[in-house]
Design a protein around this motif. Structure first.
Motif, PDB file in Angstrom:
ATOM      1  N   ILE A 164      -3.772 -74.663 -41.436  1.00 57.36           N
ATOM      2  CA  ILE A 164      -4.838 -75.360 -41.011  1.00 57.36           C
ATOM      3  C   ILE A 164      -4.401 -76.349 -39.870  1.00 57.36           C
ATOM      4  CG2 ILE A 164      -6.595 -77.195 -41.560  1.00 57.36           C
ATOM      5  CD1 ILE A 164      -6.354 -76.341 -44.106  1.00 57.36           C
ATOM      6  N   ARG A 165      -4.887 -76.151 -38.433  1.00 58.41           N
ATOM      7  CA  ARG A 165      -4.285 -76.506 -37.288  1.00 58.41           C
ATOM      8  C   ARG A 165      -5.414 -77.788 -36.790  1.00 58.41           C
ATOM      9  NH1 ARG A 165      -0.006 -74.032 -35.331  1.00 58.41           N
ATOM     10  NH2 ARG A 165       0.315 -71.937 -35.925  1.00 58.41           N
ATOM     11  N   ILE A 166      -4.991 -78.854 -36.565  1.00 57.78           N
ATOM     12  CA  ILE A 166      -5.392 -79.824 -36.053  1.00 57.78           C
ATOM     13  C   ILE A 166      -4.944 -80.331 -34.535  1.00 57.78           C
ATOM     14  CG2 ILE A 166      -6.478 -82.286 -36.145  1.00 57.78           C
ATOM     15  CD1 ILE A 166      -6.239 -81.779 -39.036  1.00 57.78           C
TER      16      ILE A 166
ATOM     17  N   TYR B  96      -3.042 -71.432 -49.684  1.00 53.44           N
ATOM     18  CA  TYR B  96      -2.617 -70.199 -50.146  1.00 53.44           C
ATOM     19  C   TYR B  96      -3.494 -69.526 -50.976  1.00 53.44           C
ATOM     20  CZ  TYR B  96       1.824 -71.556 -47.698  1.00 53.44           C
ATOM     21  OH  TYR B  96       2.890 -71.762 -46.881  1.00 53.44           O
ATOM     22  N   LEU B  97      -3.745 -68.155 -50.935  1.00 50.00           N
ATOM     23  CA  LEU B  97      -4.644 -67.699 -52.007  1.00 50.00           C
ATOM     24  C   LEU B  97      -3.931 -66.696 -52.926  1.00 50.00           C
ATOM     25  CD1 LEU B  97      -7.775 -66.730 -49.788  1.00 50.00           C
ATOM     26  CD2 LEU B  97      -7.389 -68.801 -51.416  1.00 50.00           C
TER      27      LEU B  97
ATOM     28  N   ALA C 151      -7.981 -57.347 -44.574  1.00 50.52           N
ATOM     29  CA  ALA C 151      -8.447 -57.809 -43.341  1.00 50.52           C
ATOM     30  C   ALA C 151      -9.634 -58.949 -43.416  1.00 50.52           C
ATOM     31  CB  ALA C 151      -8.599 -56.737 -42.382  1.00 50.52           C
ATOM     32  N   GLU C 152     -10.653 -58.538 -44.341  1.00 50.67           N
ATOM     33  CA  GLU C 152     -11.829 -59.150 -44.324  1.00 50.67           C
ATOM     34  C   GLU C 152     -11.600 -60.566 -44.980  1.00 50.67           C
ATOM     35  OE1 GLU C 152     -16.393 -59.254 -46.381  1.00 50.67           O
ATOM     36  OE2 GLU C 152     -15.193 -57.307 -46.359  1.00 50.67           O
ATOM     37  N   ASP C 153     -10.892 -60.630 -46.121  1.00 54.00           N
ATOM     38  CA  ASP C 153     -10.338 -61.812 -46.908  1.00 54.00           C
ATOM     39  C   ASP C 153      -9.680 -62.602 -45.825  1.00 54.00           C
ATOM     40  OD1 ASP C 153     -11.277 -61.123 -49.333  1.00 54.00           O
ATOM     41  OD2 ASP C 153      -9.596 -59.913 -49.603  1.00 54.00           O
TER      42      ASP C 153
ATOM     43  N   ALA D 129     -10.108 -71.914 -42.215  1.00 52.28           N
ATOM     44  CA  ALA D 129      -9.111 -73.003 -42.014  1.00 52.28           C
ATOM     45  C   ALA D 129      -9.225 -73.510 -40.780  1.00 52.28           C
ATOM     46  CB  ALA D 129      -7.698 -72.076 -41.713  1.00 52.28           C
ATOM     47  N   VAL D 130      -9.932 -72.838 -39.772  1.00 54.88           N
ATOM     48  CA  VAL D 130     -10.544 -73.455 -38.454  1.00 54.88           C
ATOM     49  C   VAL D 130     -11.629 -74.522 -38.981  1.00 54.88           C
ATOM     50  CG1 VAL D 130     -11.977 -73.062 -36.447  1.00 54.88           C
ATOM     51  CG2 VAL D 130     -10.006 -71.571 -37.119  1.00 54.88           C
TER      52      VAL D 130
END
Length: 191
Positions: free
Chosen positions: A3-5, A14-15, A26-28, A36-37
Motif C-alpha cells: 500500500i503506497r502513499i 497479505y492473503l 491473476a484476477e486475485d 491496495a491503491v
C-alpha cells in the motif's frame, strides 16, 4: 502487494489460504492491486483531513490569543490561555510557561496546565537549567525524547515520568522572555 502513499510504502496486505484451497490467480492479484491503491488513497485522504483539522485548531487558537492580547487581558490570563490551547492542540500531558527572573539566571513558573500541574500551585519553584534553560540560552526550540533523562529543569520538584518534551521560546528579540514546555504522553514521538 504494498500500500503506497505518495511513493512511500505504508504497509503490505497479505492473503493466505484461498477458500476452497485454490491457488491465487491473476484476477486475485488485480483485485488486490486495486484494493491496495484504494487503501493508499483513503489513508492519504484521512491524513490530509487530520492535518487540515489541526491547522484549523491552531488558527482558532491564534485568533483567540490575539483577541485576548488586543482586548487588554491580564498577562496571567493570556499565558494561561496560551498554555491551555497549546496543551489541547498538541495533545501534551503538561504545559508549563516559565518567565526568567530579573537576573535572568533562573526562571519562575507562571502557568502550569495538565498532568501534575498541581505541583506548581502556591509559590512557584525556581527553575534553572534543563530544557527551559537550554531553550532560553539558544533562543530556539529544544526537544528531548526522554524528559526523565534530561528533566524539564534541574529542580527536583518537577514531575517525573513525562516522556518526550519540547521547550519553546515565546516572544521575539530582546523580549524573548517567556518559555513554554510541552511534555507529551509516553509513546508519542516528537517527529
Amino acid at each position: 502487494m504494498p500500500i503506497r502513499i505518495r511513493g512511500q510504502v505504508f504497509g503490505n496486505p497479505y492473503l493466505t489460504e484461498k477458500l476452497g484451497g485454490a491457488q491465487f490467480d491473476a484476477e486475485d492479484e488485480s483485485i488486490l492491486t486495486t484494493l491496495a491503491v484504494a487503501a493508499g488513497v483513503a489513508i492519504d485522504n484521512a491524513r490530509l483531513y487530520e492535518s487540515s483539522q489541526q491547522r484549523e485548531l491552531w488558527v482558532q487558537a491564534t485568533a483567540e490569543v490575539t483577541h485576548s492580547l488586543l482586548s487588554g487581558s491580564p498577562r496571567g490570563a493570556v499565558l494561561a490561555l496560551i498554555a491551555e490551547r497549546a496543551r489541547e492542540i498538541s495533545g501534551a500531558g503538561l504545559v508549563v510557561v516559565a518567565l526568567p527572573t530579573p537576573e535572568r539566571d533562573s526562571f519562575v513558573v507562571e502557568v502550569a496546565s495538565g498532568l501534575e500541574s498541581e505541583t506548581f500551585q502556591g509559590p512557584p519553584p525556581g527553575v534553572t537549567g534543563g530544557l527551559i534553560g537550554a531553550a532560553f540560552a539558544r533562543a530556539a526550540a529544544v526537544t528531548s525524547e526522554d524528559a526523565d533523562a534530561v528533566r524539564l529543569a534541574t529542580d527536583p520538584a518537577w514531575p517525573a515520568a513525562l516522556g518526550p518534551a519540547v521547550a519553546v521560546p515565546i516572544g521575539t528579540g530582546t523580549a524573548c522572555a517567556v518559555f513554554c514546555c510541552l511534555s507529551v504522553p509516553r509513546g508519542v514521538s516528537l517527529s
